[in-house]
Design a protein around this motif. Sequence first.
Motif, short mmCIF file in Angstrom:
data_model
loop_
_atom_site.label_atom_id
_atom_site.label_comp_id
_atom_site.label_asym_id
_atom_site.label_seq_id
_atom_site.Cartn_x
_atom_site.Cartn_y
_atom_site.Cartn_z
N ARG B 324 0.82 -1.21 0.00
CA ARG B 324 0.00 0.00 0.00
C ARG B 324 0.85 1.26 0.00
NH1 ARG B 324 -4.74 1.69 4.39
NH2 ARG B 324 -5.19 3.75 3.46
N TYR B 325 1.94 1.19 0.80
CA TYR B 325 2.75 2.41 0.97
C TYR B 325 4.05 2.38 0.19
CZ TYR B 325 -0.56 3.08 4.78
OH TYR B 325 -1.71 3.22 5.52
N ALA B 326 4.32 1.24 -0.48
CA ALA B 326 5.56 1.11 -1.26
C ALA B 326 6.78 1.42 -0.40
CB ALA B 326 5.52 2.02 -2.50
N VAL B 327 6.77 0.86 0.80
CA VAL B 327 7.88 1.06 1.73
C VAL B 327 8.39 -0.30 2.18
CG1 VAL B 327 8.45 1.81 4.06
CG2 VAL B 327 7.09 3.30 2.58
N LEU B 328 9.72 -0.48 2.16
CA LEU B 328 10.29 -1.72 2.67
C LEU B 328 10.57 -1.57 4.16
CD1 LEU B 328 12.83 -2.82 -0.09
CD2 LEU B 328 10.48 -3.60 0.28
N PRO B 329 10.04 -2.46 5.00
CA PRO B 329 10.30 -2.37 6.43
C PRO B 329 11.72 -2.78 6.79
CG PRO B 329 8.94 -4.29 5.94
CD PRO B 329 9.12 -3.55 4.64
N GLY B 330 12.52 -3.22 5.81
CA GLY B 330 13.92 -3.60 6.06
C GLY B 330 14.50 -4.19 4.80
N LYS B 331 15.72 -4.70 4.95
CA LYS B 331 16.35 -5.33 3.79
C LYS B 331 16.26 -6.84 3.90
CE LYS B 331 19.71 -1.82 2.34
NZ LYS B 331 19.03 -0.67 2.99
N GLU B 332 16.41 -7.34 5.11
CA GLU B 332 16.46 -8.78 5.36
C GLU B 332 15.37 -9.13 6.36
OE1 GLU B 332 18.78 -10.56 3.60
OE2 GLU B 332 17.67 -12.31 4.31
N ILE B 333 14.39 -9.89 5.93
CA ILE B 333 13.27 -10.18 6.82
C ILE B 333 13.17 -11.67 7.14
CG2 ILE B 333 11.61 -10.47 4.92
CD1 ILE B 333 9.48 -9.23 6.77
N VAL B 334 12.82 -11.95 8.39
CA VAL B 334 12.41 -13.30 8.74
C VAL B 334 10.91 -13.26 9.01
CG1 VAL B 334 12.62 -15.22 10.37
CG2 VAL B 334 14.65 -13.87 9.76
#
Lengths: 186, 994, 417, 98
Positions: B324-334
């Motif tokens: 929705r916001y085109a934002v990555l909450p980080g680079k490496e996610i678990v």
Amino acid sequence: MLEVNVARRTPAVAPMKAASHVRVEPIGPEGRLSFRAKESALAGQSEVAGFRVDGAMNSRTVSGDRAALRLGPDEWLFTCPAADLEEVAEAISTTMDNRAFSLVDVSHRDVSFLVEGEHADFVINAGAPIDLSLRSFPVGAATRTILAKSDIVLTRLAEDSFKVTCWRSFATYVHGFLVEAAKDFA
Amino acid sequence: MNQPFRLAAGGRVDRSRPLTVTFNGRKLSGYRGDTIASMLLASGSHLAGRSFKYHRPRGILSHGSDEPSALLSVDWRADRGPGYRDPNNRATVVEAREGLVAKTQNHWPSLETDVGAVNDLLSPIFVAGFYYKTFMWPRKFWDKVYEPVIRRAAGLGEAPEVPDSDRYANRHAHCDVLVVGAGPAGLSAALAASADGSKRVILADEGFELGGSLLNDATSTIEGKPAMAWVEETLAALDARENVVVLPRTTVFGYYNHNHVAMVERVADHRDAAPESLARERLWQVRAGEVILAAGSHERPLVFENNDRPGIMLADSVRAFINRYAVLPGKEIVVATSGASAYRAALDAKAAGMGVTLVDIRLEQDCGAELADARAAGITVKTGHTVIKSLGTKRVTGLVVAPLGNGGQIGDKTTLACDCVGMSGGWTPSVHLFSQSRGKLAFDAELDAFLPGQSAQAERSAGACHGVYDLAAVIADGAKAGGGSVTVEATPSYTGFQPVRVLPTDADPSRVKAFIDFQNDVTAKDIKLAVREGFQSIEHVKRYTTTGMATDQGKTSNMNALGLVAGTLGRELPAVGTTTFRPPYTPVTFGALVGPARDDLFDPVRKTAIDPWAEKNGAVFEPVGLWRRARYFPKDGEDMRAAVARETKAVRTSVGIFDASTLGKIEIVGPDAAEFMNRIYTNAWTKLKPGRCRYGLMLREDGFVYDDGVVARLAEDRFHVTTTTGGAPRVLAHMEDYLQTEWPDLDVFLTSITEQWAVIALQGPNARKLLEPFVTDVDFSDDVFPHMSVTSGFVCGVPCRLFRVSFTGEQGFEINVPADYAESVWKTLYEAGQKYDIVPYGTETMHVLRCEVGFIIVGQETDGTATPDDLGLSGLVSKVKPDFVGKRSLTRPDMVASGRKQLVGLLTKNSDEVLDEGAQIVDDPAQPIPMKMLGHVTSSYASSNCGRSIAMAMLADGRSRIGETVWVTTPQGFTEATISNAVFYDVKGETADA
Amino acid sequence: MRRYSLTRLLKEAASGHQGWGRQWRAPEPKKEYDVIIVGGGGHGLATAYYLASVHGVTNVAVLEKGWIGGGNTGRNTTIVRSNYLFDESAALYNHAVNLWEGLSQELNYNVMFSQRGVLMLAHNHHDVISFKRHVYANRLNGVDNEWLSPEECKEYCPPLSISPDIRYPVLGGALQRRGGTARHDAVAWGYARGADARGVDIIQNCEVTGLKRHPDGSVAGVETTRGTIGAKRIGVVAAGNTGVVMGRFGLRMPVESVPLQALVSEPVKPVFPCVVMSNAVHAYISQSDKGELVIGAGTDQYVSYSQQGGIQIINHTLDAICELFPQFTRMRMLRSWGGIVDVTPDRSPIIGKTPIEGLFVNCGWGTGGFKATPGSGHVFAHTLATGEPHEINAPYSLDRFRTGRLIDEAAAAAVAH
Amino acid sequence: MLLIRCPYCGERPEVEFHCGGEAHIARPETPTETSDADWAGFLYYRTNPRGVHAERWVHNHGCGRWFNALRDTVSDRFVTTYEMGTPRPEAGSDVTRA
């Protein structure tokens, strides 16, 4: 010789300007009579001195410049031009002679406002909790209800036109409330 | 501008409308369609606040109104000056707008370094309910030391300090169908309900964009088209229908009796240039024929050690921020999950270019299609794994996971480095409003959720809040609730999860901080402790641990808490009970609930027709009920005592003019009017002749004095009744009650004429001389028009009801004129009165004058516990009438017992000393406490006419003690007074009774 | 009972708090008790506690249909004060305040009794007379209560608006410094723990459905959802459900049960130092230790057991709050709830005998019961132990409604003339 | 806020009404011959049921008429409303429990 006919009327409220396309305007002097009579006393008659008393509950029946608001099973508010008041009262008393009824002049007790314009119903619904859709409150409907913290008598004159009547000392409050509510439609 | 984590394309934000907000003093940039949360993430930061109790660093957990952690103080109109700031706003729902100023809360000196974090080290002591077990010694220390410290530590944001500069609106509305929630279920329901155009439909959604869960879904299709295309088509169809009102930014927060539903619409805060006259919020009070609840569901966090670190968020929120916001909450996610839905988050994260690892507590064979899809997308999936804990401090740096043996034993741990975690512990249907409607919840073990059971009102639930999760099924369920039916082709949803309360770990559970309620810092071990201490009803556990009591009302935590309690007790979950939900669904400003009822519109100020003159002439006013009345008219430099002394003298020596308009007036008309009067009042009315007045006394059925006033008989069948100012409405109601319910056979009608007639009182020896010339058609001679008479005539040319009555003992007239004429009649009489040195007087002088001659005021001498005899008014109680309201009660044992308080006068030894009204009376001021009190002072004045102070009192057996001395309390101690009759002034010359 | 203390708390902290035992047992009901108390709210539990601690009557059961403290004890605005007008009231409520002051220590359970002061505002001439009457009567009864000027009110409660331009300007106030607030749940739990430790059986989820009587008419026990339980004496302390319980016992009562609502705001840092009450505009407000503004609303006008009232009640209450504290309009209501209060004709409680031998009742506390909890329990315990009322509750008999000797605090506050 | 069916005006919001307490409590015909106990019963003692309750309402901000109603005090649901002077209807004499 001392001039004694010196009394003049002073209105209850000084009109405020509503910065809105919903107009809120005080209505000038008017003859108002509270008429009370039980069904039995009316013996099925449909009008009293030109006022219709066979209208449905919470409706307003107009005949010429006289209107009868059926506010309760045995209660009507009759309105007429201020000038006709005495003559009207006479006529009613004569028609009702030796029957149980009550006729009380409340012309000065009440003050009326005209609330007019698109969304006039929303403005009134800012304080009145009743359903003002045309289905539930059609043109010609008239009832006693509440506007926020004041009693009012509400009449629908047209789809976007209402008459709001309240007691004299509540007029400033009611006027102020309506003008405030009208701001939403500036 | 600096948005390192903003995707180059996609999302629903409007990139053509960039904006900046201030966050803790630094600029954040973003776009229309952002929230402060998405802008913060776009900047690469998660740190958004400190927790309530332990001051742990907290990030953004969710993307909606269930956010427990990211709470901000926001100044919505910093540019407009003070009065626009408020605390505890959820960053995830604050719609970004140019110029917003946001600050994080509950830390000192700063968000990054917070001294309060020491609490985290002391946390072994600060367990659930620790404060009930200590801080008791020394006793005085609680108020002085412990509590102030606790209070300073507690609380979230700072309350506003200055009056609110916004205005708020209110609207009562009615509809046939109210649909709550504009996700797939709600849209589908509204479409069906409004289809034939016969029903008025209102569709309300708390979001600033409609579509619900579909706003976060970039991959699902409906009828072969992207899901949002279906949303847009549906909204277009609804907009085209005249019978539909669609309200975004409108939270339905309260479900009350008889389908009375309260919602708050956010009108102005999101607008860049909102006119100042625009209401900030509007309260909608909707009476709905039926209500369709399509409120969706809340994702549950997983409960493991340090599951609260910034960077750890709900899996579906990861989707929301990416899609929705085109934002990555980080680079490496678990992505850590116990169910299928989180696989979508993993796939979307992968597609958006994040490094993704998936950890699923479920075993391979318990997973569905989602597993293969994820692996096909190249995502490493570790099934049958548990999460031991997270690493990091102000941002998660890794997740320690381990395989679970089939015995549940913990295998070799591995650390997965990451800067973001998306967790999913399953779903909780949002049954808040259903529960508020007092419907009964039913537990569904299959879905591990409470679902709407038996309804209490005309309401239906649809979609996720109804336990339906698959997209196509949700749309069908919505249509069904709306009274229609549809079948659509839609992308199958990943559904199903395995309930886990606390993830298995080999760490000592009594040492582990695994959070259940993030905002109130309630951990799994707190819940277990509460249970161990015997708190076994969920309501007890809530109250003891405060879980679910934070500003998010436990939306994300309640089911985990409930499940943990049940698990610990080894009971079925329903046996522990569910907490009943109360309004509001989300916090609502007082302003919205108050609406326009502020300042001049708080309560009506009732003014008389003469009030404008009084104001022009310097009156000092006092509130009496809703009325404002002139209290006295000071001349230059006069205080009240001086003004009243002058006014009272003038009335007794010449003439005074008084506005008595506020007195209640009722016109009683009909053949049975006199009979009605006989039954309502204590005294008899049959013999009262038309044209005459009589003082009337009225009791409640319990025998205590209710009201009084002068009553005039205008004709055989017509009475003009006056009541006290405050009593007017209740006296009329009291009369109507008896007339309609006890004596419907009587032919009598009651009409309030309080405001028809303004009342001008002329009192004093010159009253008649002043009045006579202005009155026509009235014969003033004493034999024709004596004291206590009434007549009709004309004053100054207008019809009047002229009363010859006196509340002062002097010759007096009360001129009733139609209200609109009152001011000019008053002015005329006042002008003409100049040759008699007429004085206008107010309520204070009126009180003194009536006291001088011994008249009581109901509500001052009486307090609802006085009988007529107590007041020395037995003479007004008819002995012959068989019955009247209150008669029977007068003979009850304690109503006739000795020792009752009776009205007497009190004369102070020192004649200048004016007793305090309310002062208590004793025989012996030296007696020990508690003293024997004999009564109290009801009225007390300095009387210039008596040349001394006078007072009335209610005193035990007072009438038999005239002449004796008693002691009366003063602010300093006691003073001596002599008991006297309650009449102090002997009226000279032509008195009222002449 | 293992005592609570800082040292024990620290010891437990070291060992992961594994050592804390149950605060009260969950026993099976016995066949018979000397005294059965119907209702496990604050008043009932306090009664049981004082029966055991003061009168040595320990063969006592408290029967609660739900969970203890789940009724009005856990739903009120926690205000404690005793500045009542009449001697009877002053004696009762001041007895309670005296007990409140040592309660945490006596129970070894921190009930967080906070004597932050209760300020009652006067808004018109009539209020002023009425409050001064209270202040003087309280002085002679040994109840602290003092008259404050508007400026002194402002000094004591800085957030207060004493502007002369508001609808009902503040003309002064009556301040009881010994008044304040307490942690309502802790009161129920503390009494429960104390009573339990002295042998009292606290039996939850046990609803009383009927009365067993001896041939001579005196009480023999109660029927419950967990079977019949014998008792020599029975005390009904069921607050809003008094009418229902007594109805099941075949007795009509002079009480009506109505919804009473209250609400809290979101928690904020300390902003409100005391308790403020305004009868004229109908507002009660204080701030809890957690930081929530705690606001008492009015009762609905009709009998109801629904624990839910109308939103119009909340609206009117907040109108008044925001008139006195205009800076609070941007605060947010976090939670609102309703209780069921049993109201008597004179707004004073009934504590004493009933027409049935061995059956006693303690009810009718209306909107003001929490403050009286210790005193109410203390005198009712005396009544149950001795069979006769304590001198303090003697005036609160059922018979007063026949004789007309009412204790009408509400009427004494009277009406504006 | 309750929705109340006034026998004369139809359904109206609660704020237009005032509740007058329990209905059908007859005022003694000859109060002077009524005992103190019976008089107290009339003045003060009420059924206060958990279930269907007969009560008095007045539409005081509407048509001004008094009428009676049967309402369930647990669900707050109105069973019916009826004119003053008419006997209590059989309807809903069942007592609901919550």
